[in-house]
Design a protein around this motif. Sequence first.
Motif, PDB file in Angstrom:
ATOM      1  N   THR A 154      29.082  45.282  37.721  1.00  0.00           N
ATOM      2  CA  THR A 154      30.044  46.372  37.925  1.00  0.00           C
ATOM      3  C   THR A 154      30.986  45.997  39.067  1.00  0.00           C
ATOM      4  O   THR A 154      30.762  45.009  39.770  1.00  0.00           O
ATOM      5  N   GLN A 155      31.996  46.801  39.249  1.00  0.00           N
ATOM      6  CA  GLN A 155      32.931  46.577  40.363  1.00  0.00           C
ATOM      7  C   GLN A 155      32.451  47.249  41.650  1.00  0.00           C
ATOM      8  O   GLN A 155      32.854  46.860  42.749  1.00  0.00           O
ATOM      9  N   GLU A 156      31.601  48.272  41.503  1.00  0.00           N
ATOM     10  CA  GLU A 156      31.063  49.000  42.656  1.00  0.00           C
ATOM     11  C   GLU A 156      29.540  48.991  42.590  1.00  0.00           C
ATOM     12  O   GLU A 156      28.957  48.870  41.508  1.00  0.00           O
ATOM     13  N   PRO A 157      28.858  49.114  43.732  1.00  0.00           N
ATOM     14  CA  PRO A 157      27.389  49.123  43.734  1.00  0.00           C
ATOM     15  C   PRO A 157      26.817  50.268  42.888  1.00  0.00           C
ATOM     16  O   PRO A 157      27.403  51.354  42.803  1.00  0.00           O
ATOM     17  N   ASP A 163      26.135  56.669  39.987  1.00  0.00           N
ATOM     18  CA  ASP A 163      27.105  55.619  40.314  1.00  0.00           C
ATOM     19  C   ASP A 163      27.772  55.033  39.078  1.00  0.00           C
ATOM     20  O   ASP A 163      28.756  54.293  39.192  1.00  0.00           O
ATOM     21  N   GLN A 206      34.770  48.283  33.154  1.00  0.00           N
ATOM     22  CA  GLN A 206      34.408  48.036  34.551  1.00  0.00           C
ATOM     23  C   GLN A 206      32.981  47.504  34.709  1.00  0.00           C
ATOM     24  O   GLN A 206      32.564  47.174  35.815  1.00  0.00           O
ATOM     25  N   THR A 224      33.753  40.204  38.455  1.00  0.00           N
ATOM     26  CA  THR A 224      32.960  41.349  38.871  1.00  0.00           C
ATOM     27  C   THR A 224      32.563  41.164  40.326  1.00  0.00           C
ATOM     28  O   THR A 224      32.644  40.064  40.865  1.00  0.00           O
ATOM     29  N   ASP A 225      32.140  42.226  40.963  1.00  0.00           N
ATOM     30  CA  ASP A 225      31.795  42.160  42.389  1.00  0.00           C
ATOM     31  C   ASP A 225      30.323  42.412  42.674  1.00  0.00           C
ATOM     32  O   ASP A 225      29.814  42.030  43.720  1.00  0.00           O
ATOM     33  N   VAL A 226      29.650  43.096  41.741  1.00  0.00           N
ATOM     34  CA  VAL A 226      28.268  43.506  41.999  1.00  0.00           C
ATOM     35  C   VAL A 226      27.399  43.225  40.771  1.00  0.00           C
ATOM     36  O   VAL A 226      27.799  43.492  39.639  1.00  0.00           O
TER      37      VAL A 226
END
Length: 337
Positions: A154-157, A163, A206, A224-226
């Motif tokens: 995902t892009q956020e935790p 979430d 996302q 992706t960030d997470v």
Amino acid sequence: MKISNALKLGAAVAALGVALASTANADTWRYAFEEAMDEVQGKFAQKFKEEVEANSDHTIQLFPFGTLGESADIMEQAQAGILQFVDQSPGFTGALIPEAQVFFVPYLLPQDQEKLQSFFRESKAINELFPPLYADQGLELLTMFPEGEVCMTTQEPVHSPADLDEVKFRVMTNPLLVKSYEAFGATPTPLPTGEIYGALQTGIIQGQENPRFYLESMKMYEVTDVITCIGHNNFTTAVMANKDFYDGLADGDKEVVQNAIDVAFDYILDYQAELDEASFDKIKEAKPEIEINILSDEERQPFKDAAGQVEEAFIEMTGDTGQKILDQMKADLEATN
């Protein structure tokens, strides 16, 4: 058959450069799968090829992901007899064989590798209940095996279902997986495998889920960030043969095929068990800033609570047959303890 499907089959025949006559007697057998040559399905296919060719006069021609189209395309080709063998996850086969979606009931399969491998070796559900369902679709089920723990990107935790609220989350074209991510709070978005990276890159979606090794090999970490592991599933796949082809084999050739499947099965269980940590190490090396979260038991509980809805949805989709398979799988899993 729709015209578009007919064109796909025609194109596959041209790509393969073969006639469809008497495939049962052909000494070159064609085998397609959903991953690259150096990924789990590709490694299994290569070991199968090695064993068949070492113990018979036959040769195996391998077609990795993208060679002959998407997952739906290679399944059509296997059913039509263009392909003799196909490896496809129940995630895609679920529309064809709804009961196969049982492998996507969250928290059904164990995380413990020893228990997981015992289940796939000994399961009565896999070895006795599933083969007739595949046979009804013109397929001989040869084996099923695990490919590794599934994690989300995902892009956020993500630490709770909240979430995932309004997160457009890619899932396979699988009705039960849609239900799973609805239960987890996301907005599930079915997409073919080949579109995932671009859809993440452009923001169409996302989030998505895949086995750990696939996140590394397909470089999903670049867009992706997470990465979050909630312990909900282990990716399962199935190797099948066109049933008319298989039934037409001489007994000796059937023995060659099954022995090759057994050798490849033992090989791949050991191979995939070592992949998870190695894959994350490679991701961290390539992108040190990536955030990787392994949720605690307490954080996982709300996801586990939501799994009951998904199990109920599975029974609604599949009726008594699905209930029988689910009950047998639970009994098989209990027997591994």
